[in-house]
Enzyme design. Structure first.
Site, short mmCIF file in Angstrom:
data_model
loop_
_atom_site.label_atom_id
_atom_site.label_comp_id
_atom_site.label_asym_id
_atom_site.label_seq_id
_atom_site.Cartn_x
_atom_site.Cartn_y
_atom_site.Cartn_z
N GLY A 93 13.36 72.71 39.91
CA GLY A 93 14.09 71.98 40.90
C GLY A 93 15.33 73.00 41.36
N GLU A 110 11.61 77.22 37.83
CA GLU A 110 10.95 77.44 39.19
C GLU A 110 11.97 76.70 40.05
OE1 GLU A 110 8.20 79.09 39.19
OE2 GLU A 110 7.59 79.01 37.23
N CYS A 117 9.86 74.22 48.32
CA CYS A 117 10.80 75.31 48.13
C CYS A 117 10.38 76.77 48.81
CB CYS A 117 10.68 75.47 46.46
SG CYS A 117 8.89 75.42 45.95
N GLU A 127 19.54 77.60 50.60
CA GLU A 127 18.34 77.12 50.75
C GLU A 127 18.76 75.69 51.46
OE1 GLU A 127 16.86 74.95 47.29
OE2 GLU A 127 14.82 75.30 47.97
P1 NAD Z 1 17.37 68.68 41.03
O1 NAD Z 1 17.51 70.12 40.29
O2 NAD Z 1 18.49 68.13 41.76
O3 NAD Z 1 16.74 67.75 39.96
C1 NAD Z 1 15.40 68.17 39.39
C2 NAD Z 1 15.40 67.44 38.03
O4 NAD Z 1 16.31 67.83 37.32
C3 NAD Z 1 15.38 65.72 38.28
O5 NAD Z 1 14.32 65.22 37.73
C4 NAD Z 1 16.63 65.45 38.00
O6 NAD Z 1 16.92 64.20 37.43
C5 NAD Z 1 16.77 66.60 36.74
N1 NAD Z 1 18.10 66.92 36.30
C6 NAD Z 1 19.34 66.35 37.04
N2 NAD Z 1 20.33 66.99 36.42
C7 NAD Z 1 19.89 67.51 35.18
C8 NAD Z 1 20.71 67.94 34.05
N3 NAD Z 1 21.90 68.03 33.80
N4 NAD Z 1 19.36 68.30 32.96
C9 NAD Z 1 18.28 68.12 32.92
N5 NAD Z 1 17.89 67.67 34.03
C10 NAD Z 1 18.54 67.39 35.22
O7 NAD Z 1 16.32 69.03 42.31
P2 NAD Z 1 15.70 68.09 43.45
O8 NAD Z 1 16.49 67.80 44.33
O9 NAD Z 1 14.92 67.06 42.75
O10 NAD Z 1 14.74 69.19 44.01
C11 NAD Z 1 14.82 70.04 44.87
C12 NAD Z 1 14.86 71.43 44.43
O11 NAD Z 1 13.61 71.84 43.84
C13 NAD Z 1 15.07 72.65 45.39
O12 NAD Z 1 15.89 73.40 45.07
C14 NAD Z 1 13.59 73.11 45.21
O13 NAD Z 1 13.54 74.54 45.97
C15 NAD Z 1 13.24 73.18 44.22
N6 NAD Z 1 11.81 73.23 43.85
C16 NAD Z 1 11.30 74.27 43.29
C17 NAD Z 1 10.07 74.42 43.36
C18 NAD Z 1 9.42 75.70 42.56
O14 NAD Z 1 8.21 75.65 42.04
N7 NAD Z 1 10.09 76.81 42.77
C19 NAD Z 1 9.11 73.54 43.88
C20 NAD Z 1 9.65 72.25 44.21
C21 NAD Z 1 10.96 72.24 44.42
#
Ligand code: NAD
Length: 480
Positions: A233, A253, A287, A381
């Site tokens: 995320g 990741e 990502c 990003e």
């Molecule tokens: P996000 O960080 O907003 O959310 C990811 C997950 O974290 C969700 O399930 C969310 O509910 C959860 N979350 C939110 N607050 C939390 C907390 N305090 N504790 C634990 N979990 C919590 O990301 P998003 O908007 O869903 O996805 C976009 C991001 O993901 C981008 O930055 C992208 O680059 C990244 N991403 C990385 C990869 C990789 O493999 N490197 C792959 C896909 C996406």
């Protein structure tokens, strides 16, 4: 058109093999129609603790490798059978075109297949400890044991495959999983959990908790029975988990603002075509999506012209129509953010070469030139359908520009000179350097993960994830 109430599906939490519907609910929308399609349950601390307790107790039950393999292989079969249904769900919950959703199901199937195969290859190694003075009576070897309860937290953009990247290796390695899927795209993960149970997964090996990330995240951090956090995320949440997980394992990741170099000796038309296809797929919400393109001065005019040509061929529209290449972004809010960032860059002198228009949650594939390196569209990003094109003269300058980033996940280099390719491969600071394809190349069994603010704690790809999801234990024998 308002969707009829009775057509809205209701989903529960999966705890101990039972689907538990809570009173508090969240709405999941179809990202194209923006209508509600489902209600998901919201897990509170009680359900988090109950799930973790059951998952922890399950760790003392036998879970033989042959059984893990069979369950994962049956899941592979079920994923193949249900491809159409799953793709339909992914298109609805993310807005990505149906053909991209089908490709995601195929990738998820591969991820599970690789996980099943790797289950059979988990082993430690012989350790020649007798070589040490005084240890001639001893022999040693290591085994790899499951870490225990793994909290798996996933984002919205590949809501099925990224879940498989966590559950597949975790199950292959004999762990129990608490899954927290994205609240905006959780349905394909819930469907996957149904398939895993149908495939015979012992019920306490997987619990799925939907709802608010911060609430569930805090409860998981507070519960010391959770042995490991595997998170994909954004940087903000990842950094928070790292800070609060204490001595527990954390694999992050995270994002990137991927740099791609286009050197004068490449096939310009082919490069432009590939860049257009990979920069805007999934509305740029990948990502490793191409974000910064550095092109050598002497071919910059031609590259820009070809890139504009191919970009303007992309069809933006209803993700269920076959001709559509680009669907809506995950929300209007995100499309507005992109619009603001592009407008800010333009105010500072940047020029929009293609696109630059928003309609609701849609943002047209956009090419920008002349942005200052400090602009958000360069430095942050962007996670949207926007690329920034800038020129360079020498290869050292291009590499320095790619490296001028807080991130380091993957980079792309287009060149037909071995020397330039080798130099870039050694000098670009990223988890992977892709030669003659873009930063967004990925197959599911390769080691995948970044450095700097793109990630920490280990790679994904089933074989590599299993390394992180197991502990190495040394066994020493004395023949006295
Ligand atoms: P996000 O960080 O907003 O959310 C990811 C997950 O974290 C969700 O399930 C969310 O509910 C959860 N979350 C939110 N607050 C939390 C907390 N305090 N504790 C634990 N979990 C919590 O990301 P998003 O908007 O869903 O996805 C976009 C991001 O993901 C981008 O930055 C992208 O680059 C990244 N991403 C990385 C990869 C990789 O493999 N490197 C792959 C896909 C996406």
């Amino acid at each position: 058109m308002q969707m009829e109430k009775e057509k809205i599906m209701q989903y529960g939490l999966l705890v101990g093999g039972k689907w538990i519907k809570t009173e508090q609910k969240m709405t999941v929308t179809d990202k194209y129609s923006e209508q509600a399609t489902a209600y998901i349950s919201i897990a509170a601390r009680t359900e988090v603790d109950e799930a973790v307790e059951l998952a922890y107790a399950e760790q003392s039950q036998p879970f033989h490798v042959a059984d893990r393999y069979e369950i994962l292989m049956r899941t592979v079969e079920l994923l193949r059978e249900r491809k159409a249904v799953l793709a339909d769900v992914i298109t609805s919950e993310t807005g990505k075109p149906l053909r991209d959703a089908e490709a995601e199901v195929e990738r998820a199937t591969q991820t599970m297949l690789f996980s099943a195969e790797e289950a059979k290859r988990i082993s430690g190694e012989g350790v020649p400890i007798e070589a040490a003075v005084g240890a001639h009576n001893k022999m040693a070897f290591s085994i790899r044991v499951p870490v225990g309860v793994i909290a798996a937290i996933t984002p919205f953009n590949l809501p099925l495959n990224l879940v498989c990247h966590k559950i597949g290796p975790a199950i292959a390695a004999g762990n129990s999983v608490i899954l927290k899927p994205s609240e905006v795209a959780p349905i394909s993960a819930l469907k996957l959990a149904e398939l895993l149970l149908e495939a015979g997964l012992p019920v306490n090996r997987l619990h799925v908790l939907t709802g608010d990330g911060a609430t569930i995240g805090q409860a998981l951090i507070d519960n010391k029975r959770v042995a490991m956090f595997s998170f994909t995320g954004g940087l903000k949440v990842g950094a928070w988990l790292r800070q609060h997980a204490g001595m527990r394992k954390v694999v992050l990741e995270l994002g990137n603002n991927s740099g791609n170099i286009v050197h004068h000796d490449c096939d310009v038309d082919r490069t432009a075509k590939i860049l257009a296809a990979r920069s805007f797929a999934n509305a740029g919400q990948v990502c490793i999506s191409v974000q910064r393109i550095y092109v050598q001065e002497e071919i910059s005019k031609l590259l820009l012209e070809r890139l504009k040509f191919y970009t303007e061929q992309l069809v933006v529209g209803n993700p269920r129509e076959e001709k559509t290449d680009i669907g809506p972004m995950i929300s209007r809010k995100e499309a507005i953010r992109i619009e603001q960032w592009v407008n800010e860059a333009v105010q500072d002198g940047a020029v929009i070469v293609a696109g630059g228009k928003r309609d609701g949650a849609f943002y047209t594939p956009t090419i920008v030139t002349g942005a200052t390196p400090s602009a958000s569209i360069c430095r942050e990003e962007i996670f949207g359908p926007v690329v920034v094109v800038e020129t360079y003269n020498g290869v050292d300058e291009a590499i320095a520009k790619v490296n001028d980033s807080d991130y380091g996940l993957q980079a792309g280099v287009f060149t037909n000179q071995l020397q330039t390719a080798m130099k870039a491969a050694y000098e670009i600071r990223a988890g992977a350097v892709i030669i003659n394809d873009t930063s967004s190349f990925r197959v599911d069994h390769m080691p995948y993960g970044g450095i700097k603010q793109s990630g920490l704690g280990g790679k994904e790809g089933p074989r590599y994830a299993i390394q992180e999801m197991t502990d190495e234990r040394l066994i020493v024998l004395d023949r006295f």
